[in-house]
Design a protein around this motif. Structure first.
Motif: not given
Length: 259
Positions: A160-168, A184-194
């Motif tokens: 999910v971090l790779a996909y976020r960083d790719a522009g998702a 924990a996943l919400v925190r790691a995504l740091d603002g990217c909607p889950l």
């Protein structure tokens, strides 16, 4: 397509992921189901790949519904509803072909697209996301990983971090229901909607809001419930019983949905 609340549908759809409560996204499979959902207060509707495939007599998850999905997008694009389409894995391994599908969907009124990785190579899904972002600016890209849907959850964070960083614009992890893992996943995504899939017996919508989840999809649930209700009704009539209670839209209401 226009939206009741904004002249910029794509921005309005993205804004629905920044509310106090998660966006509850019901999934339609035809014009009537989408129109009914919108008429009853849902500003955004997704499609269900299973429902679209089964209604057309095609297999789901086999890249068989590309044209059917585009046809449906065109039909639903006339509705004043924010529409996101389930595009399986983009119907191709070629990022360019996936991008072409996304761009054509966008021209038909679609504001969001859901792309699943099927536990394939991370780099390939990253390339698809990047290609879609370049070809269809403004389209909300929801990148799905099947780590919990098809596996034990291993590798979820890296994907999910790779996909976020790719522009998702958002990431989707169907099958994940554990509150601790969700938080924990919400925190790691740091603002990217889950985005998660509604699970019977799983956290309620209110609980998911507390955990920071920003979107809850229903997937094929409504389509399967509709089939079940139809079967229950006809079996009751066959056995001399009155069909069970439930919401049954009137004939005239359904006629209006097609107007």
């Amino acid at each position: 397509m226009t939206d009741d609340r904004s002249g910029r549908p794509a921005e309005a759809f993205a804004a629905l992921h920044r509310q106090d409560r998660p966006l509850l996204l019901p999934n339609a499979w035809d014009h009537a189901s989408a129109a009914l959902l919108h008429a009853h207060g849902f500003p955004a509707v997704g499609t269900t790949s299973l429902g679209v495939a089964a209604a057309a007599g095609l297999p789901d998850g086999a890249r068989a519904t590309r044209e059917e999905t585009l046809r449906l997008a065109g039909a639903l694009g006339a509705l004043p509803v924010l529409l996101s389409v389930d595009a399986e894995d983009g119907f191709s391994d070629d990022p360019g072909e996936v991008a072409a599908f996304a761009r054509e969907s966008q021209t038909r009124g679609v504001v969001g697209i859901n792309l699943e990785d099927g536990l394939g190579p991370v780099d390939r899904h990253v390339a698809k996301i990047e290609a879609v972002r370049a070809a269809a600016p403004g389209l909300f890209v929801n990148a799905r990983t099947d780590t919990y849907w098809r596996g034990d959850g291993e590798g979820t964070l890296d994907r999910v971090l790779a996909y976020r960083d790719a522009g998702a614009d958002g990431v989707f992890v169907p099958g994940l229901t554990d509150p601790g893992a969700l938080a924990a996943l919400v925190r790691a995504l740091d603002g990217c909607p889950l985005n998660v899939l509604h699970a019977p017996g799983g956290p309620s919508l209110a609980r998911l809001a507390d955990l920071g989840v920003r979107r809850v999809s229903l997937g094929s649930l409504l389509y399967r419930r509709a089939l079940g209700a139809a079967l229950d009704a006809v079996v009751a009539v066959r056995e001399g019983r009155a069909p069970g209670e439930g919401t049954v839209p009137a004939y005239q209401e359904v006629r209006r949905l097609a107007g």
